[in-house]
Structure formats: structure tokens, C-alpha cells
Write an enzyme that holds these catalytic residues in place. Structure first.
Site, PDB file in Angstrom:
ATOM      1  N   TYR A 177       0.844  -1.220   0.119  1.00 14.76           N
ATOM      2  CA  TYR A 177       0.042  -0.029   0.072  1.00 14.76           C
ATOM      3  C   TYR A 177       0.908   1.468  -0.064  1.00 14.76           C
ATOM      4  CZ  TYR A 177      -3.565   3.273   1.405  1.00 14.76           C
ATOM      5  OH  TYR A 177      -4.160   4.455   1.565  1.00 14.76           O
ATOM      6  N   ALA A 178       1.756   1.213   0.725  1.00 13.38           N
ATOM      7  CA  ALA A 178       2.756   2.443   0.924  1.00 13.38           C
ATOM      8  C   ALA A 178       3.567   2.608  -0.222  1.00 13.38           C
ATOM      9  CB  ALA A 178       3.743   2.277   2.118  1.00 13.38           C
ATOM     10  N   ALA A 179       4.201   1.574  -1.008  1.00 17.90           N
ATOM     11  CA  ALA A 179       4.823   1.780  -1.969  1.00 17.90           C
ATOM     12  C   ALA A 179       3.841   2.274  -3.320  1.00 17.90           C
ATOM     13  CB  ALA A 179       5.328   0.169  -2.663  1.00 17.90           C
ATOM     14  N   LYS A 181       1.140   3.970  -3.053  1.00 20.79           N
ATOM     15  CA  LYS A 181       0.810   5.410  -2.732  1.00 20.79           C
ATOM     16  C   LYS A 181       2.116   6.389  -3.250  1.00 20.79           C
ATOM     17  CE  LYS A 181      -3.552   5.446  -1.819  1.00 20.79           C
ATOM     18  NZ  LYS A 181      -4.518   6.049  -2.640  1.00 20.79           N
ATOM     19  N   THR A 215     -13.308   9.261   9.931  1.00 17.72           N
ATOM     20  CA  THR A 215     -14.214   8.889   9.159  1.00 17.72           C
ATOM     21  C   THR A 215     -14.911   7.527  10.470  1.00 17.72           C
ATOM     22  OG1 THR A 215     -13.160   6.877   8.304  1.00 17.72           O
ATOM     23  CG2 THR A 215     -13.249   8.886   7.007  1.00 17.72           C
TER      24      THR A 215
END
Length: 297
Positions: A177-179, A181, A215
Site C-alpha cells: 500500500y505504501a509503495a 501510494k 471517518t
């Protein structure tokens, strides 16, 4: 000091009236707030999201159009339907992605299934690329059109990529996910920001990187994982000491979309994270336990 002429008031309206905005992932917890922000600004909005998610939208609003689709395979068809309804997509909000809260996280990269890594990249990188590409193709088609009225009608030409604090600070338990983004909010952003003005001179590309957003799902997770989790997520390294509101993210997106307000802003990554300065690497108890095992740090 020169006086401001009272006969020429400074216009502080957004100038987004009737601008066609397409929002991918517009039925999500942040996406639906972004959609409402553009509707409130008078824009015509097309939402591209998965079938069945549209129940959260007020589809009786004549300025709102929903198209069901998957950004990994349905982008071209979705844009075509959007153009048939509201004309050229002038502003594209590339928000859809596999969210961190729905991805199975692992304690170590050692245990990550390569198929999960590839799936995250397919959606969060390739899906975002396809969205941005189709937006720019639509602008090119309009600019090269023989229809002068069609060419002259476009304004607020911009693309806004929704990244994440994860792309800056990483996520130990979900590196994919980090990569992903990081790829879109840095490499894709900077490349597209240099390309778009060659298609249309006023075209702009920016990105927004939210931190923890307050949220309903975030509040549920805070309840589930406890005060320490919340402290580490949005308090320990956040000067403002709290999660940001979805409205904060939406207002930043609308600001960047407005040529009147952000006409000179392009190639910028705007963090909406309360000033977050990093992530917590070790919990106090976790570190004490590690030291007690004699492994050192």
C-alpha cells in the site's frame, strides 16, 4: 501603498459552476464528501465506483451521474459514458484504491503473499494510471476538435491524485500500500504535471495526501484497537493531535481543482495530516519486551 480599486472587487468564488468533474471511488467514506463538495460548488459530477456502492448517493440530483466500473478494466467505457452525459471531463479526481483498512496486514514482509502485492499494485498504481491517462486523452481530443464551441467551453482543467501519508512514511505491515501510494503521489504526479501542459497549456496536476481521517471506519478501528492505536495513528507525531476531517480533505481537493484559486499550482503534493512528522516505530511495552530478551535495539 497602492489602493485597491473599489470598482473591481476581488472574486473569491471558486468558479467551478458546471465544470464536469469525475471522481473515482466517489462512494467511499472520503469520496462521497468530495462529491458533495463539488456539487455544492455547482459542478456536474460523475462518480465511477463499483456496482452496488451507489446507494449512498442522491441520484435524483440532476448534476450527479453514477457509472459502475472497476478502474483496472472499465475506465475507458466509464469516461465515454460520462462524456455522453456531461461533456468533456475537465477535472479528474483519482481517488479509488484498495484502502489500507480492507487489506490483510502481515507482521513482516517475510510473510506477504506476492499475489497480494501484485493486486494492490494493479489497483492502486495501474488503475490510477489508467484513470489519469484517459482524462488526458479526453482533454487532447477536445483541444484538437474542429468544434470551436466545444474547445472554448473547457475550463478548470486539472487532475488530482489522492495519495496518502503512507506514501511518505511507509506502513510496516502493508508495504504494498505504501509503495503504491508513493508511486502515484511522487513519480506519476511529477511526470504527468510535466506532460499535461503540452496537451493543454493551462492543465494542472496535483496530489493530496491525507493522514488519518476521522471517518466512521476510523472511529470503529479506534474502538477496536484501543487508545494506544489511536495515539500512535494520529496523536503521537501529529502537532494538531487529532485525525483530520473528511471535509478538510474535500476542501483541499476543491481548492486545487479551482483554476481561479489554484491556477498557478501544479506538480504539488499537499499533505492534509495535521502536520504529521512520522510514525511510531516502537510501543513502550514492545520496546521493553524486546530489550528484556537481550537482543538490543
Amino acid at each position: 501603498m497602492a489602493k485597491t480599486s473599489s470598482s473591481a472587487p476581488f472574486d473569491i468564488t471558486l468558479g467551478l459552476d458546471d465544470t464536469h468533474v469525475l471522481v473515482t471511488g466517489g462512494c467511499g467514506l472520503i469520496g462521497r464528501v468530495v462529491v458533495q463538495a463539488f456539487l455544492s460548488a455547482g459542478s456536474r459530477v460523475t462518480v465511477l465506483d463499483l456496482l452496488g456502492t451507489e446507494k449512498v448517493l442522491d441520484l435524483e440530483d440532476g448534476k450527479l451521474h453514477f457509472v459502475a466500473g472497476d478502474i483496472t478494466k472499465d475506465v475507458d467505457a466509464a469516461f465515454t459514458k460520462a462524456e455522453e452525459r456531461f461533456g468533456t471531463v475537465c477535472c479528474c479526481i483519482a481517488l479509488a484504491s484498495l484502502d489500507l483498512s480492507v487489506l490483510e496486514q502481515k507482521e513482516s514482509l517475510c510473510d506477504v503473499d506476492p499475489k497480494v502485492w501484485q493486486r494492490v499494485f494493479d489497483v492502486n498504481i495501474n488503475g490510477t494510471f489508467l484513470t489519469c491517462q484517459r482524462w488526458l486523452q479526453g482533454i487532447r481530443s477536445t483541444v484538437s476538435s474542429q468544434n470551436a464551441e466545444k474547445r472554448n467551453a473547457i475550463r478548470n482543467i486539472s487532475c488530482i491524485i489522492i495519495g496518502s501519508e503512507a506514501g511518505r512514511f511507509g506502513v510496516r505491515t502493508m508495504a504494498a500500500y505504501a509503495a503504491g501510494k508513493s508511486a502515484v503521489q511522487y513519480g506519476l504526479l511529477q511526470s504527468l504535471a510535466r506532460d499535461a501542459p503540452r496537451i493543454y497549456e493551462h492543465a494542472r496536476v496535483n496530489a493530496v495526501a491525507p493522514g488519518a481521517v476521522d471517518t466512521e471506519r476510523f472511529r470503529q478501528e479506534a474502538e477496536r484497537f484501543g487508545p494506544q492505536w489511536r495515539y500512535e495513528e494520529c496523536e503521537a507525531t501529529v502537532p494538531m493531535g487529532r485525525a483530520v476531517g473528511a471535509e478538510d480533505v474535500a476542501r483541499t481537493v476543491v481548492f486545487l481543482a479551482s483554476e481561479r484559486f489554484a491556477g498557478g499550482v501544479s506538480g504539488q503534493l499537499v499533505s492534509v495530516d495535521g502536520g504529521k512528522g512520522g510514525t511510531v516505530c516502537w510501543g513502550r511495552e514492545e520496546l521493553a519486551e524486546r530489550r528484556g530478551e537481550g537482543r538490543g535495539v
